[in-house]
Scaffold this active site. Structure first.
Site, mmCIF file in Angstrom:
data_model
loop_
_atom_site.group_PDB
_atom_site.id
_atom_site.type_symbol
_atom_site.label_atom_id
_atom_site.label_comp_id
_atom_site.label_asym_id
_atom_site.label_seq_id
_atom_site.Cartn_x
_atom_site.Cartn_y
_atom_site.Cartn_z
ATOM 1 N N GLU A 197 -64.715 -45.198 7.457
ATOM 2 C CA GLU A 197 -65.216 -46.571 7.586
ATOM 3 C C GLU A 197 -64.114 -47.536 7.134
ATOM 4 O O GLU A 197 -63.652 -47.470 5.992
ATOM 5 C CB GLU A 197 -66.459 -46.782 6.715
ATOM 6 C CG GLU A 197 -67.052 -48.174 6.925
ATOM 7 C CD GLU A 197 -68.255 -48.485 6.035
ATOM 8 O OE1 GLU A 197 -68.174 -48.293 4.811
ATOM 9 O OE2 GLU A 197 -69.277 -48.961 6.584
ATOM 10 N N GLY A 220 -74.820 -51.184 0.182
ATOM 11 C CA GLY A 220 -73.386 -51.267 -0.097
ATOM 12 C C GLY A 220 -72.715 -49.995 0.382
ATOM 13 O O GLY A 220 -73.252 -49.295 1.256
ATOM 14 N N SER A 221 -71.589 -49.665 -0.215
ATOM 15 C CA SER A 221 -70.831 -48.526 0.310
ATOM 16 C C SER A 221 -71.397 -47.191 -0.179
ATOM 17 O O SER A 221 -72.066 -47.105 -1.214
ATOM 18 C CB SER A 221 -69.367 -48.661 -0.099
ATOM 19 O OG SER A 221 -69.276 -48.661 -1.500
ATOM 20 N N THR A 222 -71.086 -46.166 0.584
ATOM 21 C CA THR A 222 -71.589 -44.822 0.288
ATOM 22 C C THR A 222 -71.066 -44.323 -1.059
ATOM 23 O O THR A 222 -71.822 -43.748 -1.856
ATOM 24 C CB THR A 222 -71.162 -43.869 1.429
ATOM 25 O OG1 THR A 222 -71.778 -44.352 2.628
ATOM 26 C CG2 THR A 222 -71.599 -42.442 1.177
ATOM 27 N N LYS A 230 -78.332 -58.198 -8.819
ATOM 28 C CA LYS A 230 -76.889 -58.380 -8.984
ATOM 29 C C LYS A 230 -76.246 -58.437 -7.597
ATOM 30 O O LYS A 230 -76.078 -57.413 -6.937
ATOM 31 C CB LYS A 230 -76.303 -57.177 -9.752
ATOM 32 C CG LYS A 230 -74.907 -57.439 -10.274
ATOM 33 C CD LYS A 230 -74.017 -56.203 -10.298
ATOM 34 C CE LYS A 230 -73.348 -55.922 -8.998
ATOM 35 N NZ LYS A 230 -72.505 -57.003 -8.445
ATOM 36 N N SER A 243 -76.794 -56.004 -4.165
ATOM 37 C CA SER A 243 -76.587 -56.378 -2.769
ATOM 38 C C SER A 243 -75.102 -56.453 -2.403
ATOM 39 O O SER A 243 -74.256 -56.679 -3.264
ATOM 40 C CB SER A 243 -77.292 -57.709 -2.478
ATOM 41 O OG SER A 243 -76.855 -58.703 -3.373
ATOM 42 N N VAL A 278 -70.130 -45.917 -3.768
ATOM 43 C CA VAL A 278 -70.799 -46.553 -4.912
ATOM 44 C C VAL A 278 -72.220 -45.994 -5.057
ATOM 45 O O VAL A 278 -72.654 -45.620 -6.152
ATOM 46 C CB VAL A 278 -70.821 -48.098 -4.763
ATOM 47 C CG1 VAL A 278 -71.722 -48.738 -5.808
ATOM 48 C CG2 VAL A 278 -69.412 -48.668 -4.876
ATOM 49 N N GLU A 286 -79.115 -48.256 1.398
ATOM 50 C CA GLU A 286 -78.570 -48.303 2.761
ATOM 51 C C GLU A 286 -77.072 -48.452 2.602
ATOM 52 O O GLU A 286 -76.602 -49.391 1.961
ATOM 53 C CB GLU A 286 -79.167 -49.473 3.546
ATOM 54 C CG GLU A 286 -80.673 -49.366 3.765
ATOM 55 C CD GLU A 286 -81.118 -48.060 4.393
ATOM 56 O OE1 GLU A 286 -80.355 -47.498 5.206
ATOM 57 O OE2 GLU A 286 -82.204 -47.561 4.058
ATOM 58 N N CYS A 315 -72.307 -53.232 8.779
ATOM 59 C CA CYS A 315 -72.458 -51.776 8.621
ATOM 60 C C CYS A 315 -72.738 -51.135 9.968
ATOM 61 O O CYS A 315 -72.452 -49.965 10.181
ATOM 62 C CB CYS A 315 -73.594 -51.496 7.654
ATOM 63 S SG CYS A 315 -75.062 -52.414 8.068
HETATM 64 P P1 NAD Z 1 -69.733 -52.269 -2.263
HETATM 65 O O1 NAD Z 1 -70.268 -50.884 -2.321
HETATM 66 O O2 NAD Z 1 -68.335 -52.482 -2.638
HETATM 67 O O3 NAD Z 1 -70.620 -53.213 -3.211
HETATM 68 C C1 NAD Z 1 -72.010 -53.289 -3.069
HETATM 69 C C2 NAD Z 1 -72.600 -53.779 -4.377
HETATM 70 O O4 NAD Z 1 -72.475 -52.750 -5.347
HETATM 71 C C3 NAD Z 1 -71.906 -55.005 -4.951
HETATM 72 O O5 NAD Z 1 -72.860 -55.886 -5.501
HETATM 73 C C4 NAD Z 1 -71.024 -54.407 -6.030
HETATM 74 O O6 NAD Z 1 -70.685 -55.304 -7.044
HETATM 75 C C5 NAD Z 1 -71.946 -53.302 -6.545
HETATM 76 N N1 NAD Z 1 -71.299 -52.254 -7.332
HETATM 77 C C6 NAD Z 1 -70.085 -51.710 -7.146
HETATM 78 N N2 NAD Z 1 -69.868 -50.755 -8.080
HETATM 79 C C7 NAD Z 1 -70.975 -50.708 -8.871
HETATM 80 C C8 NAD Z 1 -71.371 -49.945 -10.015
HETATM 81 N N3 NAD Z 1 -70.588 -49.010 -10.511
HETATM 82 N N4 NAD Z 1 -72.592 -50.184 -10.563
HETATM 83 C C9 NAD Z 1 -73.422 -51.118 -10.038
HETATM 84 N N5 NAD Z 1 -73.094 -51.870 -8.958
HETATM 85 C C10 NAD Z 1 -71.900 -51.661 -8.381
HETATM 86 O O7 NAD Z 1 -70.035 -52.828 -0.796
HETATM 87 P P2 NAD Z 1 -69.616 -54.208 -0.142
HETATM 88 O O8 NAD Z 1 -68.143 -54.206 0.084
HETATM 89 O O9 NAD Z 1 -70.225 -55.351 -0.841
HETATM 90 O O10 NAD Z 1 -70.348 -54.064 1.274
HETATM 91 C C11 NAD Z 1 -69.821 -53.300 2.326
HETATM 92 C C12 NAD Z 1 -70.470 -51.941 2.382
HETATM 93 O O11 NAD Z 1 -71.877 -52.077 2.492
HETATM 94 C C13 NAD Z 1 -70.023 -51.159 3.611
HETATM 95 O O12 NAD Z 1 -69.814 -49.822 3.255
HETATM 96 C C14 NAD Z 1 -71.208 -51.298 4.557
HETATM 97 O O13 NAD Z 1 -71.319 -50.269 5.503
HETATM 98 C C15 NAD Z 1 -72.354 -51.305 3.586
HETATM 99 N N6 NAD Z 1 -73.536 -51.954 4.157
HETATM 100 C C16 NAD Z 1 -74.538 -51.155 4.593
HETATM 101 C C17 NAD Z 1 -75.669 -51.712 5.165
HETATM 102 C C18 NAD Z 1 -76.795 -50.845 5.668
HETATM 103 O O14 NAD Z 1 -77.852 -51.378 5.958
HETATM 104 N N7 NAD Z 1 -76.596 -49.546 5.791
HETATM 105 C C19 NAD Z 1 -75.759 -53.096 5.289
HETATM 106 C C20 NAD Z 1 -74.711 -53.891 4.816
HETATM 107 C C21 NAD Z 1 -73.600 -53.300 4.253
#
Ligand code: NAD
Length: 541
Positions: free
Chosen positions: A425, A265-267, A212, A187, A269, A293, A327
């Protein structure tokens, strides 16, 4: 065991409390926040229902106040990832065979707990830990989370009711099995409700989960785990671990029983995780479900017939609520030249009044961005933009991290619709406006469609229906959530199922039956009452 067909109570969206001065909810919330500030926590991982602590304590501080230490969490390592997988696999059989009504009951109870005794705690932890103002916390941590839990129980019932036809002499059935193996939920930091839903929705459908969360959300994630326990969730069904992403990924994505990824999370990742899963496909028992997402570069386009005040209000709320860290937050704006003058006047006037600061001061519309890394990234965009001859600073541009990670609402104007501020973004309170000639509306719609790889949310503002219809057609694939005369943020469960296409995700629509379908593996059962006893067919006579 009862033989009756029980029906899930009809879900209703949780009413948003308004926290007016003197209200009971405001008093309760402020008291809870004071308690939380006084009592620092040492947050354990929860594996197989047991609290797991380590020697690696990581501090949790409020993003808006570096001096405010909220507590610590216990960081784990590979051994905890393995323990969590084992716990999930151990809990699976019993959980998967529990009646679906009992599973529903646990999550309905969790919804009730959040609506009542845990409301202040979940809101307070989101305000302090993620720096949300009270309204942003209430619509996320309380209302949206309650809605996810209540509506999903009802969608589960809807799915299970869906059964095939049966011809004479047979009975065909569809059994909605949980996936074989365990689900990995990852998440993001920005929504407490999304975090809760990422682990709860596969669990509701009978799966067991390793969850996680992002480190900056652990403070409120801990309350979610408290609620699940209080609601009677059996040990091992949801196991929460605090490890670095790659540490978890390295073990989980190589595990034979890995059955699905529920990611937000982010695209970048997500794409890496998808590749890793692809590289390990020969190891798995089944093809894993991959639900993600991801990022967005959301837009607002306003036609010349749009109302300037409505447009500027949508820009301010859309771009700057929760500091643009949604997002769905728009950050590229396309305005018809003839309304630009009025929109500009409104923006300058209204943004000047916006207060940025601590969420405990209810007069603040905006608070801090989540952490130092985000602060540095966002402010480097601002610094670059100030030097860019393509761009003109309309308002904002100041920032200060001496007390907390504060960035003023910032608007640039550009003559170049492909400037990086229109394409990338940023995930902060920075937006960019491109002004187009009124007669180039259709051309601009095509520009909106082609500018960004993302397709999460977008909005069109117009009074003329013909302009709305044109936008609807040209932008058919530009947004998974498309808004007409409204800001593109604030999706409500059961009303606007949420998710985007293209680089924004697999579009499995959180808060709808579509998402839950990804967490089942249907089994068709055909039972015949008149089994053939002769291999010959009539045509052979
Ligand atoms: P992030 O991608 O940095 O992290 C998301 C999760 O991925 C975190 O728990 C992080 O620890 C985990 N992660 C990172 N690298 C990893 C790996 N190699 N293996 C496993 N897990 C890993 O995103 P963030 O900064 O927490 O959130 C912001 C992003 O989320 C923005 O890009 C936003 O647009 C997106 N988001 C999208 C939606 C949607 O519904 N489309 C909703 C909320 C946030």
């Amino acid at each position: 065991m009862s033989n009756a067909f029980f029906e899930i109570p009809i879900p209703i969206n949780e009413p948003v409390k308004d926290f007016r001065d003197g209200s009971i909810e405001k008093k309760e919330l402020l008291n809870t926040i004071q308690e939380m500030k006084k009592n620092q926590v040492d947050i354990p991982m929860i594996i197989n229902g047991k609290e797991v602590k380590t020697s690696k304590k990581i501090e949790i501080r409020a993003p808006h106040n570096h001096k405010l230490k909220l507590g610590t969490f216990n960081e784990g390592d590979e051994s905890h990832v393995k323990m969590a997988i084992d716990a999930a696999l151990k809990a699976k059989k019993e959980w998967g065979s529990m009646s679906w009504q009992s599973r529903a009951s646990i999550f309905l109870k969790a919804a009730e707990l959040i609506a009542g005794p845990y409301r202040s705690k979940i809101n307070g932890s989101t305000m302090l830990g993620q720096s949300k103002n009270v309204f942003q916390a209430e619509i996320d941590a309380a209302c949206e989370f309650i809605d996810f839990l209540n509506f999903n129980a009802s969608y589960m019932e809807e799915i299970y009711k869906n059964q095939p036809e049966s011809s004479d002499g047979m009975w065909n059935r569809l059994d909605y099995r949980p996936l074989e193996g365990f689900v990995f939920a990852i998440s993001p930091f920005n929504f407490t409700s999304i975090a809760g839903n990422l682990c709860a929705s596969p669990a509701l459908m009978g799966n067991t989960v390793v969850w996680k969360p992002a480190y900056p959300q652990i403070y409120s994630a801990n309350i979610i785990m408290e609620v699940f326990k209080e609601a009677g969730l059996p040990d091992g069904v949801i196991n929460i671990i605090y490890v670095d992403g790659p540490v978890a990924g390295d073990i989980i994505f190589k595990h034979k029983e890995f059955a699905g990824l529920h990611f937000t999370g982010s695209t970048a990742v997500f794409k890496n995780l998808w590749k890793e899963i692809g590289n390990n496909v020969d190891r798995y028992k089944s093809y894993p479900r991959i639900v993600g997402e991801t990022g967005g570069k959301d837009f607002i386009i306003a036609h010349k017939s749009a109302n300037a005040k409505e447009v500027s209000t949508a820009i301010i709320r859309g771009c700057f609520e929760f500091q643009g860290q949604k997002c769905s937050a728009p950050s590229r704006i396309y305005l018809a030249k003839s309304i630009w003058g009025d929109v500009k006047k409104n923006l300058i006037q209204d943004i000047k009044d916006i207060k940025v600061g601590d969420p405990e001061d209810f007069s603040n519309f905006m608070n801090a961005v989540i952490e130092e890394k985000a602060f540095k990234k966002i402010t480097s965009y601002i610094d670059d933009a100030k030097k860019d001859s393509d761009l003109e600073l309309l308002v904002g541009g100041n920032y200060d991290d001496s007390k907390g990670y504060f960035i003023d609402p910032t608007v640039f104007i550009t003559k170049n619709p492909n400037n990086k501020l229109m394409e990338e973004e940023i995930f902060g309170p920075v937006t960019c406006i491109y002004i187009y000639e009124d007669e180039k509306y259709e051309e601009t719609l095509k520009l909106v469609d082609n500018t960004s790889p993302y397709a999460l949310t977008g909005a069109v503002f117009a009074k003329e229906q013909i302009a709305i219809d044109l936008a609807n057609r040209v932008l058919e694939y530009a947004a998974g959530n498309f808004y007409i005369n409204d800001k593109p943020t604030g999706a409500v469960v059961g009303q606007q199922p949420f998710g985007g296409g293209r680089a924004s995700g697999t579009n499995d629509k959180a808060g709808s039956y579509l998402n839950l379908l990804r967490w089942v593996s249907p089994r068709t059962i055909k039972e015949v009452y008149n089994t053939p006893k002769d291999y010959r067919y009539p045509f052979m006579d």
